[in-house]
Design a protein around this motif. Structure first.
Motif, PDB file in Angstrom:
ATOM      1  N   MET A   1       0.767  -1.210  -0.005  1.00 37.88           N
ATOM      2  CA  MET A   1       0.128  -0.057  -0.154  1.00 37.88           C
ATOM      3  C   MET A   1       0.752   1.224   0.117  1.00 37.88           C
ATOM      4  SD  MET A   1      -1.351  -0.255   3.826  1.00 37.88           S
ATOM      5  CE  MET A   1      -2.316  -1.515   3.910  1.00 37.88           C
ATOM      6  N   LYS A  28      -7.905  11.380  -4.916  1.00 38.76           N
ATOM      7  CA  LYS A  28      -7.202  10.881  -3.921  1.00 38.76           C
ATOM      8  C   LYS A  28      -6.182   9.766  -4.051  1.00 38.76           C
ATOM      9  CE  LYS A  28     -11.300  12.233  -1.060  1.00 38.76           C
ATOM     10  NZ  LYS A  28     -10.548  13.356  -0.544  1.00 38.76           N
ATOM     11  N   GLY A  29      -5.171   9.882  -3.544  1.00 44.32           N
ATOM     12  CA  GLY A  29      -4.183   8.580  -3.364  1.00 44.32           C
ATOM     13  C   GLY A  29      -4.806   7.362  -2.968  1.00 44.32           C
ATOM     14  N   ILE A  30      -4.718   6.372  -3.041  1.00 41.79           N
ATOM     15  CA  ILE A  30      -5.191   5.148  -2.659  1.00 41.79           C
ATOM     16  C   ILE A  30      -3.968   4.197  -2.350  1.00 41.79           C
ATOM     17  CG2 ILE A  30      -7.524   5.405  -3.241  1.00 41.79           C
ATOM     18  CD1 ILE A  30      -7.159   3.264  -5.376  1.00 41.79           C
ATOM     19  N   ALA A  31      -4.410   3.321  -1.179  1.00 39.29           N
ATOM     20  CA  ALA A  31      -3.364   2.507  -0.998  1.00 39.29           C
ATOM     21  C   ALA A  31      -3.661   1.118  -1.194  1.00 39.29           C
ATOM     22  CB  ALA A  31      -3.552   2.579   0.869  1.00 39.29           C
ATOM     23  N   GLU A  32      -3.529   0.878  -2.406  1.00 40.31           N
ATOM     24  CA  GLU A  32      -3.876  -0.417  -2.984  1.00 40.31           C
ATOM     25  C   GLU A  32      -2.658  -0.887  -4.294  1.00 40.31           C
ATOM     26  OE1 GLU A  32      -7.612  -0.940  -5.677  1.00 40.31           O
ATOM     27  OE2 GLU A  32      -7.833  -1.326  -3.393  1.00 40.31           O
ATOM     28  N   LEU A  40      -7.561   7.310  -6.844  1.00 41.22           N
ATOM     29  CA  LEU A  40      -9.004   7.413  -7.113  1.00 41.22           C
ATOM     30  C   LEU A  40      -9.213   9.010  -7.955  1.00 41.22           C
ATOM     31  CD1 LEU A  40     -11.863   6.103  -7.012  1.00 41.22           C
ATOM     32  CD2 LEU A  40     -11.995   7.697  -4.837  1.00 41.22           C
ATOM     33  N   GLY A 107     -16.670  -3.297  -5.386  1.00 41.50           N
ATOM     34  CA  GLY A 107     -16.667  -4.632  -4.765  1.00 41.50           C
ATOM     35  C   GLY A 107     -15.620  -4.502  -3.756  1.00 41.50           C
ATOM     36  N   LEU A 108     -15.725  -5.669  -2.839  1.00 42.02           N
ATOM     37  CA  LEU A 108     -14.818  -5.539  -1.536  1.00 42.02           C
ATOM     38  C   LEU A 108     -13.746  -6.977  -1.649  1.00 42.02           C
ATOM     39  CD1 LEU A 108     -16.590  -3.320  -0.234  1.00 42.02           C
ATOM     40  CD2 LEU A 108     -15.815  -4.538   1.857  1.00 42.02           C
TER      41      LEU A 108
ATOM     42  N   PHE B  27     -14.302  -0.155  -0.625  1.00 43.91           N
ATOM     43  CA  PHE B  27     -13.606   0.143   0.784  1.00 43.91           C
ATOM     44  C   PHE B  27     -12.069   0.317   0.259  1.00 43.91           C
ATOM     45  CE2 PHE B  27     -11.828  -0.853   4.773  1.00 43.91           C
ATOM     46  CZ  PHE B  27     -12.104   0.198   5.501  1.00 43.91           C
ATOM     47  N   LYS B  28     -11.447   1.550   0.404  1.00 45.11           N
ATOM     48  CA  LYS B  28     -10.198   1.654  -0.030  1.00 45.11           C
ATOM     49  C   LYS B  28      -9.532   2.677   0.960  1.00 45.11           C
ATOM     50  CE  LYS B  28     -11.234   1.133  -4.819  1.00 45.11           C
ATOM     51  NZ  LYS B  28     -10.653  -0.331  -4.805  1.00 45.11           N
ATOM     52  N   GLY B  29      -8.223   2.100   1.303  1.00 45.40           N
ATOM     53  CA  GLY B  29      -7.310   3.064   2.228  1.00 45.40           C
ATOM     54  C   GLY B  29      -6.994   4.404   1.365  1.00 45.40           C
ATOM     55  N   ILE B  30      -6.904   5.457   1.866  1.00 42.81           N
ATOM     56  CA  ILE B  30      -6.577   6.618   1.190  1.00 42.81           C
ATOM     57  C   ILE B  30      -5.441   7.206   1.713  1.00 42.81           C
ATOM     58  CG2 ILE B  30      -8.812   7.026  -0.068  1.00 42.81           C
ATOM     59  CD1 ILE B  30      -9.282   9.269   1.749  1.00 42.81           C
ATOM     60  N   LEU B  40     -11.825   5.290   2.253  1.00 46.03           N
ATOM     61  CA  LEU B  40     -12.822   5.676   1.195  1.00 46.03           C
ATOM     62  C   LEU B  40     -13.995   4.650   1.573  1.00 46.03           C
ATOM     63  CD1 LEU B  40     -14.359   7.639  -0.746  1.00 46.03           C
ATOM     64  CD2 LEU B  40     -13.250   6.206  -2.299  1.00 46.03           C
TER      65      LEU B  40
END
Lengths: 320, 320
Positions: A1, A28-32, A40, A107-108, B27-30, B40
């Motif tokens: 992340m 927004k920067g996302i932790a993925e 995003l 989706g999750l 659901f995403k960490g931002i 988010l």
């Protein structure tokens, strides 16, 4: 992340000017994903994920990945569609790095898959294999069996640091895998990293989508099944959940029945798949600075899976 | 930018079960805010930001912040409204840490504000000050002038490490600020961290929203204006942009005219505001491990702003 690359509002505006998506409304920067920077992006036209490709993704491989994602989406597989700019390009540049915009998918992902999730994930993987048929792109699996021994030769000391004597055990595993590695199995596009965090479910528990195709390549379909068994069917205590594995294989075979040769090969493929993830985690383990917020995956998790596979799995009744 | 706390799908489901928001769809960490973990969350009822409060936010202060955000939103100020659960609670617990769910706000922050952005930001700040009037919560500014000398006493060596002789200069500044610090200015709720990354704009450049109220407290309104001048009106080369500052003050005074005493106090307040950010950055600089992905802010940026303010600003015609 992680978000390794910082994008300013001006850079974003300049990037979006090439597309017909209107103006940015939220960003927004996302932790993925640990390999790339992901954002995003909401514009007047909808929601998207902007990916800036960092170190691990080889720029020459990006057209293979992006064209594959479009190919799969065009064939009804739920993966993110890359968005083309007005000139028809999906591979763009941002801050001097390769970048692409893809559709946002709902989706999750699940942390601890249930047996029902495993069945759905298996079915989704078979859908992916079928949807990939006919894709013209080609990419060698550069983390496949022939690459393991050379990779390990650089990290033997790291293995012994983790557990004295481990390097010799891995040497023996690698020799056995080289001798027993199956050839000639049905092959095509595989995901090669179909882990729970790359699979989305709907609120009703049905398979929703797969993401992160940046390890996709050509290899045996059954090898992808083996990677998936390792990723989804072990308990936190290291034991193999045969019920979850049976459900995953049942789900897979709803769409794509496995041949007798594929079924017979699964235990050795699963042992090899455990080796592949042990080796890359071992290589990443030492490379990560102390105090870094991105925690590397523990190689010992896969060393324990390797140990289970050394004993041999029973997947379809009689031991293989 | 960070996600310090990892939330599983099961923890999220259990959390959402207390609310009337339907099931989670995404659901995403931002990567937003360096102090807390932010996610988010999209549910059947809309989009939200889930914040898990980490180290710096004192749990006893959280009701002040959350009630303030609701107060401001109820009075038409565009800040994120905290969402109450079925029992009417906005302050919840997740993984043993305090947590809250707030409405998602559209809008983009700008990296390099234009003069027009400064005018809009100034007007937004005045709106915030007016909307906060009558709020019953009280919170002392624990990073205000009386706290600077005690804070600096712990980091004198760090200052001299950055620049030999700096500690003695700061001592002199602190003594001068203590003598000249204005008292009795109009006071109330201030944001206290109204930096460009905490302010959102619409695509047409109009002020959209302010976020991150976790430094909000009671102090002089003009001190908040001074913090904002420092954050918005310096060029990357360290020079003060008087045109941007004039626009910011014009925008502010569209909604809340400054009194003669406030205008006269602004130069010393801006010097103090530069000291406050220099000191906390100095304290954070040494505390961050090498190799950490969250880069601490450079204290020397504020040391240069301090140097500009030592010469005295001219904001309203004649030098103050």
């Amino acid at each position: 992340m992680a978000v390794y690359t910082d994008i300013t509002d001006e850079e974003l505006s300049a990037f979006l000017a090439d597309f017909d998506l209107g103006q940015a409304l939220a960003f927004k920067g996302i932790a993925e994903g640990v390999e790339n920077s992901n954002f995003l992006l909401e514009t007047e036209a909808g929601r998207f994920i902007l990916t800036v490709y960092e170190k691990r993704a080889a720029p020459e491989d990006l057209p293979y990945f992006l064209n594959l994602m479009r190919w799969l989406a065009d064939r009804g597989f739920p993966s993110a569609t890359p968005i083309a700019d007005r000139a028809g390009r999906t591979l763009k540049t941002l801050r001097g790095k390769p970048a692409a915009l893809v559709q946002f998918l709902s989706g999750l992902s699940v942390r601890r898959p249930t047996v029902a999730h495993c069945r759905e994930a298996g079915e989704g993987l078979a859908q992916l294999h079928l949807a990939g048929e006919g894709y013209a792109g080609r990419r060698v699996n550069d983390l496949g069996q022939p690459y393991w021994a050379p990779l390990f030769s650089k990290h033997r000391k790291g293995a012994d640091d983790l557990k004295p004597g481990l390097a010799a055990t891995i040497d023996k595993d690698l020799a056995e895998l080289a001798l027993a590695w199956p050839r000639g199995l049905p092959s095509g596009v595989i995901h090669a990293d179909y882990f729970p965090d790359n699979v989305f479910f709907r609120p009703d528990g049905k398979f929703a989508a797969a993401i992160d195709f940046y390890f996709a390549c050509d290899d045996a379909y059954a090898y992808d099944v083996a990677v998936t068994l390792n990723a989804w069917c072990f308990e936190p205590d290291g034991s193999f959940n045969a019920t979850a594995a049976a459900a995953l294989l049942t789900g897979y075979q709803r769409r794509r029945p496995l041949s007798p040769a594929e079924k017979q090969a699964l235990p050795i493929l699963a042992r090899g798949a455990a080796m592949r993830f042990f080796l890359t985690r071992l290589a990443d383990w030492k490379a990560t600075p102390a105090g870094a917020l991105v925690k590397p995956h523990d190689p010992m998790e896969y060393e324990r899976k390797l140990a289970v596979h050394r004993e041999g799995l029973t997947l379809f009744g009689a031991p293989a």
